[in-house]
Design a protein around this motif. Sequence first.
Motif, PDB file in Angstrom:
ATOM      1  N   UNK B 202       0.745  -1.082   0.127  1.00  0.00           N
ATOM      2  CA  UNK B 202      -0.068  -0.094  -0.080  1.00  0.00           C
ATOM      3  C   UNK B 202       1.047   1.281   0.060  1.00  0.00           C
ATOM      4  N   UNK B 203       2.121   0.997  -0.175  1.00  0.00           N
ATOM      5  CA  UNK B 203       3.022   2.268  -0.033  1.00  0.00           C
ATOM      6  C   UNK B 203       3.660   2.507  -1.532  1.00  0.00           C
ATOM      7  N   UNK B 204       4.040   1.580  -2.291  1.00  0.00           N
ATOM      8  CA  UNK B 204       4.825   1.715  -3.628  1.00  0.00           C
ATOM      9  C   UNK B 204       6.064   2.168  -3.696  1.00  0.00           C
ATOM     10  N   UNK B 205       6.696   2.666  -4.719  1.00  0.00           N
ATOM     11  CA  UNK B 205       8.218   3.074  -4.531  1.00  0.00           C
ATOM     12  C   UNK B 205       9.000   2.289  -4.419  1.00  0.00           C
ATOM     13  N   UNK B 206      10.139   2.610  -3.798  1.00  0.00           N
ATOM     14  CA  UNK B 206      11.150   1.526  -3.190  1.00  0.00           C
ATOM     15  C   UNK B 206      10.906   0.643  -2.235  1.00  0.00           C
ATOM     16  N   UNK B 207       9.582   1.009  -1.547  1.00  0.00           N
ATOM     17  CA  UNK B 207       9.300  -0.129  -0.355  1.00  0.00           C
ATOM     18  C   UNK B 207       8.727  -1.285  -1.133  1.00  0.00           C
ATOM     19  N   UNK B 208       8.495  -1.567  -2.526  1.00  0.00           N
ATOM     20  CA  UNK B 208       8.152  -2.757  -2.888  1.00  0.00           C
ATOM     21  C   UNK B 208       9.402  -3.613  -3.039  1.00  0.00           C
ATOM     22  N   UNK B 209      10.791  -2.962  -2.972  1.00  0.00           N
ATOM     23  CA  UNK B 209      11.834  -3.621  -3.091  1.00  0.00           C
ATOM     24  C   UNK B 209      12.041  -4.517  -2.012  1.00  0.00           C
ATOM     25  N   UNK B 210      11.568  -4.034  -0.787  1.00  0.00           N
ATOM     26  CA  UNK B 210      11.836  -4.765   0.683  1.00  0.00           C
ATOM     27  C   UNK B 210      10.739  -5.846   0.583  1.00  0.00           C
ATOM     28  N   UNK B 211       9.580  -5.942  -0.026  1.00  0.00           N
ATOM     29  CA  UNK B 211       8.421  -6.835  -0.098  1.00  0.00           C
ATOM     30  C   UNK B 211       9.124  -8.005  -0.972  1.00  0.00           C
ATOM     31  N   UNK B 212       9.734  -7.388  -2.182  1.00  0.00           N
ATOM     32  CA  UNK B 212       9.714  -8.445  -3.402  1.00  0.00           C
ATOM     33  C   UNK B 212      11.124  -9.300  -2.698  1.00  0.00           C
ATOM     34  N   UNK B 213      12.051  -8.539  -2.287  1.00  0.00           N
ATOM     35  CA  UNK B 213      13.120  -9.242  -1.633  1.00  0.00           C
ATOM     36  C   UNK B 213      12.966 -10.516  -0.931  1.00  0.00           C
ATOM     37  N   UNK B 214      11.904 -10.592   0.051  1.00  0.00           N
ATOM     38  CA  UNK B 214      11.609 -11.731   0.711  1.00  0.00           C
ATOM     39  C   UNK B 214      10.643 -12.655  -0.042  1.00  0.00           C
ATOM     40  N   UNK B 215       9.844 -12.068  -0.962  1.00  0.00           N
ATOM     41  CA  UNK B 215       8.768 -12.990  -1.559  1.00  0.00           C
ATOM     42  C   UNK B 215       9.337 -14.223  -2.263  1.00  0.00           C
ATOM     43  N   UNK B 216       8.591 -15.545  -1.978  1.00  0.00           N
ATOM     44  CA  UNK B 216       8.936 -16.585  -2.748  1.00  0.00           C
ATOM     45  C   UNK B 216       8.741 -16.259  -4.142  1.00  0.00           C
ATOM     46  N   UNK B 217       9.680 -17.156  -5.020  1.00  0.00           N
ATOM     47  CA  UNK B 217       9.477 -16.892  -6.440  1.00  0.00           C
ATOM     48  C   UNK B 217       8.201 -17.410  -6.958  1.00  0.00           C
ATOM     49  N   UNK B 218       7.777 -16.890  -7.852  1.00  0.00           N
ATOM     50  CA  UNK B 218       6.525 -17.285  -8.786  1.00  0.00           C
ATOM     51  C   UNK B 218       5.221 -16.782  -7.887  1.00  0.00           C
ATOM     52  N   UNK B 219       5.540 -16.155  -6.974  1.00  0.00           N
ATOM     53  CA  UNK B 219       4.252 -15.714  -6.095  1.00  0.00           C
ATOM     54  C   UNK B 219       3.818 -14.069  -6.517  1.00  0.00           C
ATOM     55  N   UNK B 220       2.969 -13.670  -5.736  1.00  0.00           N
ATOM     56  CA  UNK B 220       2.241 -12.485  -6.112  1.00  0.00           C
ATOM     57  C   UNK B 220       2.289 -11.269  -5.119  1.00  0.00           C
ATOM     58  N   UNK B 221       2.816 -10.177  -5.892  1.00  0.00           N
ATOM     59  CA  UNK B 221       2.713  -8.902  -4.889  1.00  0.00           C
ATOM     60  C   UNK B 221       1.516  -8.245  -5.550  1.00  0.00           C
ATOM     61  N   UNK B 222       0.517  -7.943  -4.549  1.00  0.00           N
ATOM     62  CA  UNK B 222      -0.618  -7.376  -4.935  1.00  0.00           C
ATOM     63  C   UNK B 222      -0.586  -5.776  -4.135  1.00  0.00           C
ATOM     64  N   UNK B 223      -0.768  -4.944  -5.011  1.00  0.00           N
ATOM     65  CA  UNK B 223      -0.753  -3.395  -4.506  1.00  0.00           C
ATOM     66  C   UNK B 223      -2.265  -3.086  -4.551  1.00  0.00           C
ATOM     67  N   UNK B 224      -2.669  -2.538  -3.382  1.00  0.00           N
ATOM     68  CA  UNK B 224      -3.903  -1.664  -2.980  1.00  0.00           C
ATOM     69  C   UNK B 224      -3.883  -0.236  -2.814  1.00  0.00           C
ATOM     70  N   UNK B 225      -2.464   0.179  -2.853  1.00  0.00           N
ATOM     71  CA  UNK B 225      -2.553   1.722  -2.207  1.00  0.00           C
ATOM     72  C   UNK B 225      -1.202   2.216  -2.766  1.00  0.00           C
ATOM     73  N   UNK B 226      -0.880   3.520  -2.781  1.00  0.00           N
ATOM     74  CA  UNK B 226       0.234   3.987  -3.126  1.00  0.00           C
ATOM     75  C   UNK B 226       0.564   5.120  -2.295  1.00  0.00           C
ATOM     76  N   UNK B 227       0.719   5.009  -0.887  1.00  0.00           N
ATOM     77  CA  UNK B 227       1.019   6.038   0.038  1.00  0.00           C
ATOM     78  C   UNK B 227       2.116   7.118  -0.166  1.00  0.00           C
ATOM     79  N   UNK B 228       3.217   6.371  -0.837  1.00  0.00           N
ATOM     80  CA  UNK B 228       4.604   7.206  -1.181  1.00  0.00           C
ATOM     81  C   UNK B 228       4.072   7.982  -2.405  1.00  0.00           C
ATOM     82  N   UNK B 229       2.839   7.987  -3.076  1.00  0.00           N
ATOM     83  CA  UNK B 229       2.890   8.906  -4.399  1.00  0.00           C
ATOM     84  C   UNK B 229       3.962   8.520  -5.488  1.00  0.00           C
TER      85      UNK B 229
END
Lengths: 263, 263
Positions: B202-229
């Motif tokens: 729900x933040x977007x920007x570089x915060x996505x890197x932090x999530x994606x670094x931990x996420x299992x391969x082949x899985x999903x990141x869902x964006x429902x907000x973009x508080x960082x603009x």
Amino acid sequence: MISVGTHIESFPNANCLSRNFLIHHSSNRYKCQYPIKPTLPAVGGFEGVGEVLEVGHRVTNVKPGDKVISNTATLGSWRTHLVCNSSAVRTLPEGTPLLFAATVRVNMSTAYRLLQDFEDLQPGDCVIQNAANSGAGQAVIQIAAARGVNTINIVRDRPDIEDLRSYLQGLGATIVTTESELRQNEKSIMQDVPKPKLALNAVSGKSCFVLLKQLQPKRTMVTYGGMSRQPVMVPTSSLIFSDIKVRGYWMSRWHEETATDSK
Amino acid sequence: MISVGTHIESFPNANCLSRNFLIHHSSNRYKCQYPIKPTLPAVGGFEGVGEVLEVGHRVTNVKPGDKVISNTATLGSWRTHLVCNSSAVRTLPEGTPLLFAATVRVNMSTAYRLLQDFEDLQPGDCVIQNAANSGAGQAVIQIAAARGVNTINIVRDRPDIEDLRSYLQGLGATIVTTESELRQNEKSIMQDVPKPKLALNAVSGKSCFVLLKQLQPKRTMVTYGGMSRQPVMVPTSSLIFSDIKVRGYWMSRWHEETATDSK
């Protein structure tokens, strides 16, 4: 699975010996930015075609004179001769042109799968892509044209843009444009094509914005390269409000996961 | 579809009159950054709960005394009274707490669908999210905990981080951390949880890197907000080599497309 006997050490003659590899490669691999890292020392080269010279006596899947390409991403095609397990190669149909054979495994196959695996494209539909004059991009244009699918092809600004435009249109491109042309004349450039059902990205960074601005809601942008060395950037609104799906494609994974008949 | 009669003008009494809306809203809507733009002049407010005071004689889906919430994103809940078509509201079960009722339509429903619609989460699995102390984030923690699903919850640095950590752990959070803590102590923080199957952004920007670094391969990141603009930023390698799927979720679309029984 094909049983192809044991390793070369078990055989008095080479299990499979091929020559005349032609070369094509992605330079990123040699900058250690590629997740496939062969054991060193290693021979470079992703793609190429070879001719089988000799085979071991238990080998049945290839014979001398066959034109073969690599089954793996780590075979190393920058060489004149290679001794390998026969399962490491696959035979091409007789008469396959050498230049086509040497490059079919990556760029053309990538283009085919990009058009095949993400959206159901019908004649009259439209695809938008950047890096449209790349090897994969040119293959996308040709395969799409053969299917009656329109392509909007984004290339970089350059002095000889009209030459490139003519060349790509000769391959079957519907529209060839630059990002700046598209920004300035979007309405007239896009007026005769439907909104794209599929976006193909090999650049990343802000170039994604250009693709996503045109893409139909609920459709897919597939990234298969990142020539800008920037991350893929997607407006939050494209994901939340337009329900765009952002995916990636890697030919090596497809070979690994799907081409089970080669194992 | 439920047939709910005609518009208020046809009835001598109000079709449906409700009061006491409680308020919650996303400020972005009032900065004209939201794709739902009601005809002006309009009343603001996405969420709220009302009590039905009177109904028209053909209305059968609600009755006086019912607690109701909006069926549409444009009803406008910042008001004391409202006259509307009875199809614009839905009745809540008797005894639903008012605070819950007033906020269930957006944040809690978003959290439920985020955990339901993208990956098959089983007890013992793990979800990572940023903006973990948001309304939706807190609901994610509680719903996940009720299902035995671990949550890694990223919040912003703040002086009272231990208070927030205790509060979210009290709701059922497995791990509460900041981006800087995770950068410094990733190994120890992540050692007792499996790699996440789902990332919620729900933040977007570089915060996505932090999530994606931990996420299992082949899985999903869902964006429902973009508080960082900032746009959603995804390393090209996450898409190509790890086959991560990047999706978006919008509760209003779900209501529009899925909740057909309210129409």
